[in-house]
Design an enzyme around this catalytic site. Structure first.
Site, short mmCIF file in Angstrom:
data_model
loop_
_atom_site.label_atom_id
_atom_site.label_comp_id
_atom_site.label_asym_id
_atom_site.label_seq_id
_atom_site.Cartn_x
_atom_site.Cartn_y
_atom_site.Cartn_z
N ASN A 225 0.83 -1.21 0.00
CA ASN A 225 0.00 0.00 0.00
C ASN A 225 0.86 1.26 0.00
O ASN A 225 0.58 2.24 -0.70
CB ASN A 225 -0.94 0.00 1.20
CG ASN A 225 -2.01 -1.05 1.10
OD1 ASN A 225 -2.38 -1.48 0.02
ND2 ASN A 225 -2.52 -1.49 2.25
N HIS A 283 -1.15 -7.13 5.75
CA HIS A 283 -2.34 -7.16 6.61
C HIS A 283 -2.03 -7.79 7.96
O HIS A 283 -2.88 -8.41 8.58
CB HIS A 283 -3.50 -7.89 5.92
CG HIS A 283 -4.05 -7.15 4.75
ND1 HIS A 283 -5.02 -7.64 3.92
CD2 HIS A 283 -3.75 -5.91 4.26
CE1 HIS A 283 -5.30 -6.76 2.98
NE2 HIS A 283 -4.54 -5.70 3.17
N TYR A 292 0.64 -9.02 -2.67
CA TYR A 292 1.12 -7.77 -2.08
C TYR A 292 2.64 -7.66 -2.19
O TYR A 292 3.18 -6.58 -2.48
CB TYR A 292 0.69 -7.67 -0.62
CG TYR A 292 -0.74 -7.24 -0.43
CD1 TYR A 292 -1.08 -5.91 -0.31
CD2 TYR A 292 -1.76 -8.18 -0.38
CE1 TYR A 292 -2.40 -5.51 -0.14
CE2 TYR A 292 -3.08 -7.80 -0.21
CZ TYR A 292 -3.39 -6.46 -0.09
OH TYR A 292 -4.70 -6.08 0.07
#
Length: 823
Positions: A225, A283, A292
């Site tokens: 992210n 996460h 990811y």
């Protein structure tokens, strides 16, 4: 226990993002320690150099289109046709009427976050086709004008600074702004200044920096992210010609704002990021190398490439963490270009992003990194990629990637100086993400474990609805001659209650993760992991504490060269339901001849619907896969209804929509049908201390399986509540997982641990780990004399004598292996 669903963590690295954004080049190193001294100077240099913005924006456009290429080349022609076909289809469907309220009928209303997020992605594809030579939309004025009008509509009705975030944060802060900035890069020469200012202002509202979650300012961004947001901020800064914003993006990679705490160029010891043992977690508790982790690799590398040789070039000296991750983190979980499903989280439920898609994306990212990495790294990576691409003829790489990635691949494939690396072999324990990989020349086996540290599964936003048992010891067998096993409709059609390697309660389960937001389930067990000996042999264990059931079990796996021995003990439950251990559930695909199943030398029926109870079976063989042996072992119970081998051939139907109803990743409703051969051990209803043992012989012939079953070169020496152990006398290996203090084959342990010992003429190698992470020290007494120490880890001490004693400081070692060589 129902799945806990906290605030949304987003729709992950969906095809939305990867379809339009090219992966990147690494050409310099970057970091946190330097930033305080150099940030102002570099920002000022950027402001003084007006040409830098145009140079980098041109570079950003090339990352999207691939630049110049030979359209007559068959591979490029095919990639161009794929782009053109998709873009032309969306162009025909685009609503260009005056009174429209959405751009496409299936994405209405445009005010919905999922709808405007996906609309921007489609517009980026149209813009890419417009900017790429050779498509039906190339440089057409009406296309450019329609795109500009479409962007205005989305801003007025859906995505603008006056709206508060609603629904899934990811569309607002990553999905929509990334596609919007990419589209602006491609259309910048045609875009009015007022429009460009409006779009960059919108993105500044929802993605002001890479460091924080905008809708939760106290939440620091991590991992993929953060990398995604850094790219978005950099593009916004370049488009706005704002040096400070570009510097903010660069510094976000190293997390200058928080002193490097969430830097992408550091190893973490908890939470999200790369771990020193090769694990990657996102996460907080999910093994996510394949999605990811891959996106972090691509986005971080892309930004480093974009800013190279500019006033904002990344110079953090710790970018070596990113380089090292290629071989430490990614290479062990890529098999012939496929990304192993055990590290793809809820992405296994995505019809449009299967193992070959995510594998191809990772290969693309690695090749892009190689373009600017130090030569010692780049040579090895190109050889790796060449081997992966050449071996995957089931889903060829050129058909999975766009023009930029294809150009990089063809340069490597056509270069005779680049060798194609053979398949990686060895045993790999990723203790920090509860994964184990055993690789041989023709196959690989992956164990997906879980614990109170690492989630058994992640689900949410309508994804991975049937992932209940994917982290309960599922074993993935990858065969070099059967690369479609998990990518060809497997997850949409497999019986989710019978995943290979799992021991399950047969109770009915409700869908998980069907609501908004994502969540994880972490079981209560501590033990999950194991030890590796000489990089070649391994042992792993997992205590099973079933979700929503009284089922408990002690499971262990021993990987010794070409053999995997699976043991189970203490299998107990009191709910009145049948408990099963699944040996195999092989996808036999939709068509073709039935593969022969042989049991103890006798061929079994090959028609769908056949089932059998095979009480006395000692071995079985499945054509095209390998052998299965069911050996005797100490303490084996063979009472009525206990440990019965059962077999089933069935044709199973399913739809991808059954396991994924996500807003932008939902599967199709098209019915699929696949044939399966399932072998399982039936422990009966409410078993009490039941056990099992089976041996996998991947790639073995029927005759070799029969010979192995007769000779038993690997002997089970314990399988109970104290220890589970095997011994391979020919290779001199004894492997034990101790659940408590005990003695097995003369080897004694003072407490829980995994121990492997290999004796040879020149001495012995010993490996010890504490996969439960409960001990401080463990004492292992060897069943032979020790005269001295050849080599030992700092955490290991040895007392020589008639029975050597090895003491290991396991406390704080995070389940890693401690090794010593003695003579």
């Amino acid at each position: 226990m129902p799945l806990p669903l906290p605030g949304s963590t987003g729709p992950s690295r969906r095809a939305l993002l990867t379809a339009g954004a090219a992966s990147a080049v690494v050409s310099a190193a970057g970091g946190a320690a330097w930033a305080a001294d150099h940030e102002n100077a570099q920002g000022a240099r950027g402001a003084e150099n007006a040409d830098a913005y145009d140079t980098l924006l041109t570079r950003a456009a090339t990352q999207l289109t691939g630049g110049a290429f030979d359209a007559a080349d068959p591979d490029f022609a095919a990639a161009l046709k794929t782009l053109d076909t998709q873009a032309a289809s969306w162009w025909r469907q685009l609503d260009r009427s005056a009174g429209r309220t959405a751009l496409w009928p299936d994405l209405s209303p445009a005010s919905d976050p999922g709808n405007f997020g996906q609309s921007y992605t489609r517009l980026r594809t149209l813009a890419t086709a417009w900017a790429t030579p050779g498509t039906s939309l190339t440089d057409r004025t009406e296309v450019a004008d329609a795109l500009l009008e479409a962007l205005r509509l989305l801003r007025s009705t859906g995505y603008h600074p006056g709206r508060p975030e609603s629904g899934n944060w990811w569309f607002w802060e990553i999905g929509a702004p990334r596609a919007l900035m990419d589209t602006c890069v491609l259309l910048r020469a045609r875009m009015p200044a007022a429009d460009l200012a409006a779009y960059t202002a919108t993105v500044a509202k929802f993605c002001p920096d890479p460091d924080r979650r905008t809708n939760a300012a106290s939440l620091s961004e991590t991992g993929a992210n953060r990398a995604d947001k850094a790219v978005i901020v950099a593009l916004r800064g370049l488009l706005a010609r704002d040096a400070a914003t570009v510097a903010l993006a660069r510094d976000g990679l190293s997390d200058v704002r928080d002193g490097g705490r969430n830097s992408l160029f550091r190893y973490v010891t908890s939470g999200d990021g790369f771990y020193e043992d090769g694990s990657f977690v996102q996460h907080g508790s999910v093994a996510y190398t394949g999605t990811y982790g891959s996106v972090l690799l691509g986005s971080t590398g892309q930004l480093i490439a974009l800013l190279a040789d500019s006033p904002w070039a990344v110079t953090d000296p710790k970018t070596s963490v990113l380089y090292d991750a290629v071989e430490r983190t990614f290479s062990p979980v890529v098999f012939d270009g496929l990304m192993m499903d055990a590290v793809r989280g809820r992405a296994i439920s995505r019809e449009r992003a299967r193992d070959h898609n995510d594998g191809a994306a990772t290969v693309s990212h690695i090749l892009h990194l190689a373009s600017g990495a130090p030569d010692a790294y780049a040579r090895r990576w190109r050889a790796l990629a060449k081997g992966w691409i050449r071996r995957n003829t089931a889903t060829p790489y050129p058909g999975l990637v766009g023009i930029p990635a294809l150009a990089r691949a063809k340069a490597v494939l056509d270069d005779p100086s680049v060798p194609a690396t053979e398949r990686l072999t060895g045993h790999f324990v990723f203790a920090d993400m509860d994964r184990v990989v055993h690789r041989r020349p023709g196959w690989a086996l992956t164990l997906s474990l879980s614990s109170k540290r690492i989630a058994a599964y992640e689900a949410g936003n309508g994804e991975n609805l049937h992932g209940w048992y994917t982290g309960d010891g599922m074993t993935y067998l990858y065969d070099g001659d059967d690369l479609g096993q998990f990518g060809d409709g497997f997850w949409a059609t497999v019986d989710p209650y019978r995943l290979p390697g799992t021991t399950v309660d047969t109770r009915a389960r409700a869908d998980i993760g069907s609501g908004a937001g994502t969540g994880t389930y972490r079981p209560k067990n501590a033990v999950a992991g194991g030890a590796v000996l000489d990089g070649r042999h391994g042992a792993a264990a997992m205590e099973l504490i079933a979700d929503g059931s009284s089922l408990r079990a002690q499971k262990a796996w021993f990987c010794l060269d070409d053999v995997v021995v699976a043991l189970g003990a203490g299998i107990s439950a009191h709910d009145g339901r049948t408990i099963e251990t699944v040996v195999e559930n092989r996808n036999l695909y939709a068509g073709g001849p039935a593969r022969t199943l042989t049991v103890d030398g006798r061929g079994q029926p090959g028609h769908d619907g056949w089932s059998a109870r095979l009480d006395e079976a000692r071995w079985a063989h499945l054509q095209g896969t390998g052998g299965y042996v069911f050996p005797d072992y100490p303490g084996r119970a063979d009472g009525p209804g206990t440990n019965v081998l059962r077999a089933l051939r069935e044709q199973r139907g399913g739809r991808w929509r059954d396991i994924n109803t996500g807003a932008d990743t939902a599967g199709s409703t098209t019915p699929l049908s696949r044939r399966y051969l399932t072998l399982w051990l039936d422990h009966g209803a409410s078993p009490d201390a039941a056990s099992y043992a089976y041996v996998l012989l991947p790639g073995a012939s029927a005759s070799a399986t029969a010979a192995w079953a007769r000779a038993r070169p690997v002997r089970i020496v314990a399988n109970d509540a104290v220890a589970q152990a095997v011994e391979a006398r020919r290779s001199g290996v004894l492997a034990v997982h101790f659940w408590r203090a005990g003695v097995v084959a003369g080897l004694a342990a003072s407490g829980p641990c995994t121990v492997l010992v290999r004796r040879g003429r020149g001495g012995a190698s010993v490996a010890v780990a504490d996969p439960g992470r409960t001990g401080v020290t463990v004492r292992v007494e060897l069943p032979f004399a020790v005269r001295g120490v050849r080599r030992a880890d700092d955490s290991v001490s040895v007392v020589v004598g008639r029975r050597g004693v090895v003491t290991v400081r396991v406390g704080g070692s995070r389940g890693r292996t401690h090794a010593v060589e003695v003579v």
